[in-house]
Enzyme design. Structure first.
Site, PDB file in Angstrom:
ATOM      1  CD  GLN A 118      -3.241   2.630   6.844  1.00  0.00           C
ATOM      2  OE1 GLN A 118      -3.916   3.234   7.834  1.00  0.00           O
ATOM      3  NE2 GLN A 118      -3.908   2.670   5.435  1.00  0.00           N
TER       4      GLN A 118
ATOM      5  CG  ASP B  51      -3.182   8.175  -1.302  1.00  0.00           C
ATOM      6  OD1 ASP B  51      -3.051   8.611  -0.260  1.00  0.00           O
ATOM      7  OD2 ASP B  51      -2.722   6.995  -1.446  1.00  0.00           O
TER       8      ASP B  51
ATOM      9  NE  ARG C  12      -5.934   0.915  -1.711  1.00  0.00           N
ATOM     10  CZ  ARG C  12      -5.483   1.393  -0.788  1.00  0.00           C
ATOM     11  NH1 ARG C  12      -4.041   1.257  -0.609  1.00  0.00           N
ATOM     12  NH2 ARG C  12      -6.036   2.116  -0.094  1.00  0.00           N
TER      13      ARG C  12
ATOM     14  NE  ARG D 273       0.063   1.403   3.509  1.00  0.00           N
ATOM     15  CZ  ARG D 273       0.889   2.329   3.596  1.00  0.00           C
ATOM     16  NH1 ARG D 273       2.280   1.970   3.948  1.00  0.00           N
ATOM     17  NH2 ARG D 273       0.539   3.445   3.843  1.00  0.00           N
ATOM     18  N   GLY D 274       0.279   2.213  -0.007  1.00  0.00           N
ATOM     19  CA  GLY D 274       1.136   3.707  -0.174  1.00  0.00           C
ATOM     20  C   GLY D 274       1.159   4.009  -1.635  1.00  0.00           C
ATOM     21  CB  ALA D 275       0.324   6.899  -3.594  1.00  0.00           C
TER      22      ALA D 275
ATOM     23  CG  ASN E  18      -2.671  11.559   2.655  1.00  0.00           C
ATOM     24  OD1 ASN E  18      -2.064  10.775   1.994  1.00  0.00           O
ATOM     25  ND2 ASN E  18      -2.106  11.814   3.782  1.00  0.00           N
ATOM     26  CE  LYS E  19      -5.360   5.477   4.120  1.00  0.00           C
ATOM     27  NZ  LYS E  19      -6.295   4.783   3.534  1.00  0.00           N
TER      28      LYS E  19
HETATM   29  O1  MRU Z   1      -4.604   3.342   2.104  1.00  0.00           O
HETATM   30  P1  MRU Z   1      -3.000   3.469   1.968  1.00  0.00           P
HETATM   31  O2  MRU Z   1      -2.254   2.889   3.053  1.00  0.00           O
HETATM   32  O3  MRU Z   1      -2.426   2.827   0.926  1.00  0.00           O
HETATM   33  O4  MRU Z   1      -2.909   5.000   2.077  1.00  0.00           O
HETATM   34  C1  MRU Z   1      -1.660   5.542   2.183  1.00  0.00           C
HETATM   35  C2  MRU Z   1      -1.497   6.969   2.082  1.00  0.00           C
HETATM   36  O5  MRU Z   1      -2.719   7.788   2.162  1.00  0.00           O
HETATM   37  C3  MRU Z   1      -0.327   7.786   2.307  1.00  0.00           C
HETATM   38  O6  MRU Z   1      -0.250   8.685   3.007  1.00  0.00           O
HETATM   39  C4  MRU Z   1      -0.146   8.285   0.683  1.00  0.00           C
HETATM   40  O7  MRU Z   1      -0.281   7.154  -0.172  1.00  0.00           O
HETATM   41  C5  MRU Z   1       1.206   8.954   0.668  1.00  0.00           C
HETATM   42  S1  MRU Z   1       2.311   7.509   0.534  1.00  0.00           S
HETATM   43  C6  MRU Z   1       3.851   8.085   0.075  1.00  0.00           C
END
Ligand code: MRU
Length: 363
Positions: free
Chosen positions: A203, A244, A90, A53-55, A254-255
């Site tokens: 997270q 994201d 996603r 996970r993470g963009a 973002n999250k």
């Molecule tokens: O749902 P996730 O864990 O993939 O969400 C991640 C985030 O929102 C991060 O803050 C975002 O991807 C930036 S990562 C460098």
């Protein structure tokens, strides 16, 4: 980054170019488990189920997914179908569709029979470039941290608040929001990080707390609701989050919960910065609040919680009443007016259309 004394990335190809390895982030912080992904279905599942996970990391993983697809069928039609399949895993983070489009564009210039090798090389380039971009974000962010630290009493650590995990686990290496923190640590600038737990998947509590601990960066875990209080008390010098997707007008997705932190930061005069590689910039999307698709995830992420039981086994327990209705939007959009600045691999800029056009080179 260093895990148990060893330099690691979050994704690495098999030497035989027939698989890609990732860390199963669902097991962290309790267990270190690696997954070997051998085809596009396994890559899709790893992204969808958030083993990765993470963009930026899901972008790199999807790129390897297309490289694995080439081993089976590398025609234009097969690649387009594979891209659509992966992009659907996603929908919010634009890095996924950015990476698959880059693979498609590159492979379109290569004869079908040569596409396997070219795809493998391109996926590797995407991963390497992510590492370089994030390290550069770290350098540009360090300059910002130094500016803010210079206004504090000598010796007092800089207090950074972050949300979710935008550290090295969310990228191939370095992270986005945490890259400046790691650079500050290396430069001897005292930093302490307030880590939002980040409900519902936690997270922050499970991943950010773990990776900061591995790197020896001082941090304190806080409940998501504590940020406003800490800012009001003058205990936060700046907020840095990842992204994201950033729209052409500078709106930042973002999250879930990021928007509330931006509101609290604005109310308290705390700078709110967003660290983003330009692969997260969606130049084609005019308005982020109106246009960014927000992933709705399984309500079970909200009604249940996972952790270690007394015997050290990973278990899931129920929090909410059985059958409780629950909604689980995974991201929110912070309007550009609440963003103090963006930190990219090409330097810092305002969250505003002209500045973003000029730093990204987008038409
Ligand atoms: O749902 P996730 O864990 O993939 O969400 C991640 C985030 O929102 C991060 O803050 C975002 O991807 C930036 S990562 C460098």
């Amino acid at each position: 980054m260093i895990v148990a004394g060893q330099a690691r990335r979050t994704i690495w190809p098999a030497a035989e170019a027939d698989a890609v390895y990732v860390i199963d982030q669902r097991s962290l912080p309790h267990h270190w488990q690696e997954l070997r992904l051998t085809d596009i279905a396994e890559v899709h599942q790893a992204i969808r189920a958030m083993a990765v996970r993470g963009a930026p990391l899901i972008g790199a993983t999807a790129a390897y997914g297309l490289a694995l697809q080439c081993r089976h069928e590398a025609t234009d039609a097969a690649l387009q179908a594979a891209k659509a399949f992966l992009d659907g895993a996603r929908p919010t983070a634009v890095n996924l569709a950015w990476a698959t489009q880059r693979m498609i564009d590159r492979l379109a210039t290569v004869p079908v029979e040569a596409r396997c090798d070219a795809a493998w090389a391109e996926a590797g380039a995407i991963a390497d470039e992510d590492v370089a971009a994030n390290e550069a974000i770290g350098e540009h962010g360090l300059a910002l941290l130094r500016e803010i630290a210079a206004k504090k009493p000598a010796g007092a650590p800089l207090q950074v608040l972050t949300h979710c995990n935008a550290g090295w686990l969310a990228t191939v290496d370095w992270g986005t929001a945490l890259a400046p923190v790691y650079k500050a640590q290396a430069a001897g600038l005292a930093v302490h990080v307030w880590v939002d737990e980040t409900r519902p998947r936690n997270q922050g509590a499970s991943l950010t707390a773990w990776e900061l601990g591995q790197q020896g960066v001082p941090f304190t875990l806080v409940a998501d609701n504590a940020g406003g209080h800490l800012m009001q008390r003058g205990q936060v010098d700046l907020v840095i989050v990842g992204a994201d997707r950033v729209a052409a007008n500078g709106d930042v997705c973002n999250k879930i919960g990021t928007y509330l932190k931006a509101l609290a930061a604005h109310d308290n005069g705390v700078p709110f910065h967003v660290a983003m590689p330009l692969s997260t910039f969606d130049a084609a999307l005019a308005d982020g609040v109106a246009g960014i698709p927000i992933e709705e995830r399984d309500a079970r992420e909200l009604t249940h919680v996972a952790g270690l039981d007394g015997k050290g086994e990973l278990v899931e327990v129920q929090l909410a009443p059985a059958g409780c209705p629950a909604a689980n939007p995974a991201f929110d959009v912070t309007p550009a007016r609440l963003v103090s600045g963006l930190i990219t691999e090409r330097g810092r800029c305002r969250a505003e259309a002209g500045a973003l056009r000029s730093i990204s080179g987008a038409a």
